[in-house]
Write a protein that holds these residues in place. Structure first.
Motif, PDB file in Angstrom:
ATOM      1  N   ALA A   4      95.250  46.800 -12.171  1.00 27.89           N
ATOM      2  CA  ALA A   4      94.327  45.683 -12.641  1.00 27.89           C
ATOM      3  C   ALA A   4      94.452  44.418 -12.531  1.00 27.89           C
ATOM      4  N   THR A   5      95.884  44.297 -13.259  1.00 28.86           N
ATOM      5  CA  THR A   5      97.308  43.555 -12.987  1.00 28.86           C
ATOM      6  C   THR A   5      97.448  42.440 -12.463  1.00 28.86           C
ATOM      7  N   ASP A   6      97.599  43.687 -10.667  1.00 28.41           N
ATOM      8  CA  ASP A   6      97.910  42.565 -10.198  1.00 28.41           C
ATOM      9  C   ASP A   6      97.169  42.439  -9.197  1.00 28.41           C
ATOM     10  N   LEU A   7      95.986  42.822  -8.968  1.00 30.11           N
ATOM     11  CA  LEU A   7      94.562  42.361  -8.695  1.00 30.11           C
ATOM     12  C   LEU A   7      94.149  40.654  -9.027  1.00 30.11           C
ATOM     13  N   ILE A   8      94.449  40.586 -10.875  1.00 28.35           N
ATOM     14  CA  ILE A   8      93.438  39.692 -10.954  1.00 28.35           C
ATOM     15  C   ILE A   8      95.284  38.438 -10.689  1.00 28.35           C
ATOM     16  N   TYR A   9      96.197  39.257 -11.066  1.00 28.47           N
ATOM     17  CA  TYR A   9      97.453  37.950 -11.479  1.00 28.47           C
ATOM     18  C   TYR A   9      98.259  37.508  -9.513  1.00 28.47           C
ATOM     19  N   VAL A  32      97.382  33.305 -16.011  1.00 22.12           N
ATOM     20  CA  VAL A  32      97.068  32.106 -15.644  1.00 22.12           C
ATOM     21  C   VAL A  32      97.881  30.803 -15.229  1.00 22.12           C
ATOM     22  N   LEU A  33      98.522  31.238 -16.625  1.00 23.06           N
ATOM     23  CA  LEU A  33      99.394  30.255 -16.803  1.00 23.06           C
ATOM     24  C   LEU A  33     100.869  30.354 -15.888  1.00 23.06           C
ATOM     25  N   SER A  34     100.847  32.152 -15.712  1.00 21.48           N
ATOM     26  CA  SER A  34     101.769  32.868 -15.128  1.00 21.48           C
ATOM     27  C   SER A  34     102.240  32.096 -13.043  1.00 21.48           C
ATOM     28  N   ALA A  35     101.061  32.038 -13.089  1.00 25.75           N
ATOM     29  CA  ALA A  35     100.642  31.744 -11.754  1.00 25.75           C
ATOM     30  C   ALA A  35     100.117  29.946 -11.528  1.00 25.75           C
ATOM     31  N   ILE A  36     100.241  29.458 -12.394  1.00 25.78           N
ATOM     32  CA  ILE A  36     100.389  27.670 -12.887  1.00 25.78           C
ATOM     33  C   ILE A  36     102.050  28.025 -12.173  1.00 25.78           C
ATOM     34  N   PHE A  90     100.286  43.358 -22.773  1.00 33.52           N
ATOM     35  CA  PHE A  90      98.345  43.230 -22.732  1.00 33.52           C
ATOM     36  C   PHE A  90      97.867  44.389 -21.687  1.00 33.52           C
ATOM     37  N   MET A  91      98.238  44.373 -20.324  1.00 32.09           N
ATOM     38  CA  MET A  91      97.156  45.507 -19.460  1.00 32.09           C
ATOM     39  C   MET A  91      97.912  46.886 -19.772  1.00 32.09           C
ATOM     40  N   ASN A  92      98.605  47.378 -20.164  1.00 29.73           N
ATOM     41  CA  ASN A  92      99.300  47.822 -20.503  1.00 29.73           C
ATOM     42  C   ASN A  92      99.269  49.282 -22.027  1.00 29.73           C
ATOM     43  N   ASP A  93      98.606  48.453 -22.817  1.00 28.15           N
ATOM     44  CA  ASP A  93      97.761  48.738 -23.478  1.00 28.15           C
ATOM     45  C   ASP A  93      96.619  49.010 -23.702  1.00 28.15           C
ATOM     46  N   ILE A  94      96.286  48.502 -22.843  1.00 21.67           N
ATOM     47  CA  ILE A  94      94.346  48.743 -22.287  1.00 21.67           C
ATOM     48  C   ILE A  94      94.359  49.754 -21.625  1.00 21.67           C
ATOM     49  N   SER A  95      95.345  49.634 -21.056  1.00 21.91           N
ATOM     50  CA  SER A  95      95.495  51.175 -19.488  1.00 21.91           C
ATOM     51  C   SER A  95      95.619  52.352 -20.286  1.00 21.91           C
ATOM     52  N   ALA A  96      96.655  52.104 -21.598  1.00 18.60           N
ATOM     53  CA  ALA A  96      96.753  53.990 -23.234  1.00 18.60           C
ATOM     54  C   ALA A  96      95.544  53.588 -23.347  1.00 18.60           C
ATOM     55  N   LEU A  97      95.022  52.199 -23.531  1.00 21.60           N
ATOM     56  CA  LEU A  97      93.774  52.470 -25.062  1.00 21.60           C
ATOM     57  C   LEU A  97      92.515  53.628 -24.215  1.00 21.60           C
ATOM     58  N   VAL A  98      92.956  52.994 -23.204  1.00 21.03           N
ATOM     59  CA  VAL A  98      91.402  53.736 -21.435  1.00 21.03           C
ATOM     60  C   VAL A  98      90.864  55.136 -21.342  1.00 21.03           C
ATOM     61  N   ALA A  99      92.287  55.346 -20.876  1.00 19.47           N
ATOM     62  CA  ALA A  99      92.968  56.599 -20.934  1.00 19.47           C
ATOM     63  C   ALA A  99      93.248  57.189 -21.809  1.00 19.47           C
ATOM     64  N   PHE A 151      92.098  41.803 -23.073  1.00 17.76           N
ATOM     65  CA  PHE A 151      92.083  41.880 -21.490  1.00 17.76           C
ATOM     66  C   PHE A 151      91.328  39.956 -21.587  1.00 17.76           C
ATOM     67  N   LEU A 152      91.412  39.292 -22.709  1.00 22.15           N
ATOM     68  CA  LEU A 152      91.199  38.013 -22.236  1.00 22.15           C
ATOM     69  C   LEU A 152      92.819  36.769 -22.917  1.00 22.15           C
TER      70      LEU A 152
END
Length: 367
Positions: free
Chosen positions: A143-148, A12-16, A88-97, A4-5
């Motif tokens: 979560a990805t879109d909410l943060i980004y 952050v870098l992509s938004a910048i 990374f976020m899709n990996d987190i999603s798969a792990l949580v599911a 997640f970090l």
């Protein structure tokens, strides 16, 4: 946590980089295309004033070459970090599911038999498949879109604040105006999502019961009755789905309308300053583009909010199972059988056919 970090850093870098690519409009419009110098409002941060002064001293042709290389490098880096943030976020999603499904399955084995007598098998299957799926979707997409998208709003707002602090007030007004309908519709979507998930559980139950009991259905000629029952539930599920879709789609035009109204206001006010020579055209173009670009993240956040509300409804249904205590509890101090070593032997067993009991006179010995 580490994934997640890493994903957050990439976001952050992509938004910048998104903000930097938008800021390139200023030198392109003023120095390169019109051959004029960039003119900022009187009160701007010192670092921004120095950056503009340095760019104004670069010859237009040289600056054009620099920008050509810079655009390629910028979009390569943006694509690189954008890929890894999604991965990374899709990996987190798969792990949580995966973990939630495992916890649910483990909980099923801990529950007492009376729980399964009161709950339909198809509904329990829906908790593991459909409800867990909404949570996974909320993490991978929501979560990805909410943060980004929230980071994009911050980047564009900071650009407006640095270029023209007075214009930043419009952004402060725009945020609550757009947020209010998003929050209001989200509350309704959560209720609709829960009803829709319950109906989906009904569909799974009907499928499970029909497939398992297909011989009974055919034996009693109940095909038409079962089909009607399924179609009724399916139609209700369709109506709930369209209610949710209608409200989600309405948020897009509402946010866009508010953004366009704010953009027209900025165009009229800043257009006069361009004509009077107080600011350059490139500065006005970046200010207007940044303000209008804020509408896109808000539009996506409104859709994400709906996805998250659906996931919250699914999460509540999952917690109902996980928090259900078994009605039959294990004894705190169970008795331990003594004397059992290697086998259980049946002796003096009468095994008969016909009307005579098959087993009688059973003597059980534990060796």
């Amino acid at each position: 946590m580490g994934l997640f970090l890493l994903s957050s850093v990439c976001m952050v870098l992509s938004a910048i980089f998104d903000g930097v690519s938008l800021g390139m409009i200023m030198p392109l419009a003023d120095i390169i295309l019109t051959g004029k110098k960039m003119v900022l409002p009187a009160k701007v941060p010192a670092f921004l004033s120095g950056w503009v002064g340095a760019l104004n001293n670069i010859p237009p042709l040289t600056l054009l070459n620099y920008m050509g290389i810079g655009v390629v490098v910028l979009f390569v880096l943006k694509g690189f970090f954008g890929f890894f943030q999604s991965y990374f976020m899709n990996d987190i999603s798969a792990l949580v599911a995966r973990d939630v499904r495992s916890n649910l399955y483990s909980k099923f084995h801990d529950l007492s038999l009376d729980y399964f007598s009161n709950m339909r098998g198809g509904e329990l299957m829906s908790r593991v498949t459909n409800d867990v799926g909404t949570i996974g979707n909320a993490l991978s997409t929501g979560a990805t879109d909410l943060i980004y998208q929230s980071l994009l709003v911050v980047v564009f707002a900071l650009m407006i604040l640095f270029i023209d602090p007075k214009l930043a007030l419009i952004s402060l007004i725009l945020v609550p105006l757009i947020s209010f309908p998003i929050i209001s519709v989200g509350k309704v979507l959560k209720k609709i999502a829960r009803k829709g998930q319950e109906k989906m559980a009904d569909i799974n139950s009907l499928l499970y019961e029909t497939i398992i009991g297909v011989r009974v259905v055919k034996a009693f000629n109940m095909e038409e009755a079962e089909l009607k029952k399924f179609n009724d539930v399916n139609q209700t599920c369709y109506k709930l789905s369209m209610k949710s879709t209608k409200r989600m789609l309405l948020l897009g035009p509402v946010t866009e309308l508010m953004g366009i109204v704010a953009g027209v206001f900025v165009l009229v006010i800043k257009g006069r300053e361009v004509i009077s020579g107080k600011i350059s055209f490139g500065v006005m173009a970046v200010s207007l583009a940044a303000l209008l670009s804020m509408v896109r993240p808000f539009k996506r956040i409104s859709q994400v909010h709906a996805i998250i509300q659906q996931a919250l409804a699914g999460s509540n249904r999952i917690h109902e199972v996980l928090e259900t205590p078994p009605s039959v509890k294990e004894a705190d101090a169970p008795q331990i059988l003594s004397g059992f070593k290697d086998s259980v032997v049946f002796e003096d067993v009468d095994f008969n056919y016909g009307h005579t009991p098959i087993l009688k006179n059973i003597n059980l010995k534990i060796k």
